[in-house]
Each structure stands twice: as structure tokens, then as C-alpha cells.
Design a protein around this motif. Sequence first.
Motif, PDB file in Angstrom:
ATOM      1  N   VAL A  52       0.876  -1.172   0.000  1.00 57.52           N
ATOM      2  CA  VAL A  52       0.000   0.000   0.000  1.00 57.52           C
ATOM      3  C   VAL A  52       0.915   1.223   0.000  1.00 57.52           C
ATOM      4  O   VAL A  52       1.798   1.342   0.852  1.00 57.52           O
ATOM      5  N   THR A  80      -2.023  -0.163  -4.630  1.00 58.78           N
ATOM      6  CA  THR A  80      -1.797  -1.475  -4.027  1.00 58.78           C
ATOM      7  C   THR A  80      -1.174  -2.347  -5.100  1.00 58.78           C
ATOM      8  O   THR A  80      -0.873  -1.887  -6.200  1.00 58.78           O
ATOM      9  N   TRP A 103      -7.755  -0.169   3.661  1.00 60.30           N
ATOM     10  CA  TRP A 103      -6.718  -0.698   2.759  1.00 60.30           C
ATOM     11  C   TRP A 103      -5.420  -0.885   3.509  1.00 60.30           C
ATOM     12  O   TRP A 103      -4.624  -1.737   3.176  1.00 60.30           O
TER      13      TRP A 103
END
Length: 113
Positions: free
Chosen positions: A38, A47, A106
Motif C-alpha cells: 500500500v 496497491t 486498505w
Amino acid sequence: MLLSFPALAVELDIAGDYGNEAGCRHAKTNDYSEDDMVLLTRKNVSTYVTMCSFVQIFPAEANSQVMIVTCGHEGEGETTLGLMRVQKSQDGMDAYLVFDEAGTLWGKVGRCS
């Protein structure tokens, strides 16, 4: 009559690149070999399989910012439109939390050295 408008650079107000360990390695080497990567930059978040560029940025509550993004996805030809949220970490660290439009985290990203 044809009008022409200059493209405006939309950038997140952060000082440098932020990533998890794999994301910071990617920022230095451009190597995509780690699937847990990330990386948050002033212009995009990426990503292992997705890269989202900021189209518009809005301040939001809880020390966060909401972005309209366009995203490319590995193996797919089309670009998608979506929302993301970046929030300053509340634990006192120089870090951010990156969320997609569904509120899914995320990852937590720290300042890359």
C-alpha cells in the motif's frame, strides 16, 4: 468555439510518500513483487493490483480527507470511478489510514524514509 482549460494538479496535502513496508520499498525500487503493498503519495494511492489517482479532494470530519478517484486495476482495461478517504492516524504517529468507499481499510501507512 473550442475552449481549452489547463489541467489542474490535484494533490493531497502530505509531506512525501507514505506506505507500509512493502509500499515504501516500491516507492524506492518500483518493484511490484509484494502483494500486500500500500503506497500513498500526493497524487495517488496504490496497491499490488490497483492504482487510484485523485480527481478532487475535500476536507472531512475526524482529521480526514475524502477524494474522488479514478482507478486502474491489473488485468482490466477499464478505469473505475470511486471515493476514498484518508485519515490522519490518531495514535500520534506520522501515519495515515486509507479507506475505500465501502469503509474497508486498505492499510495504515507511515512516512517512507
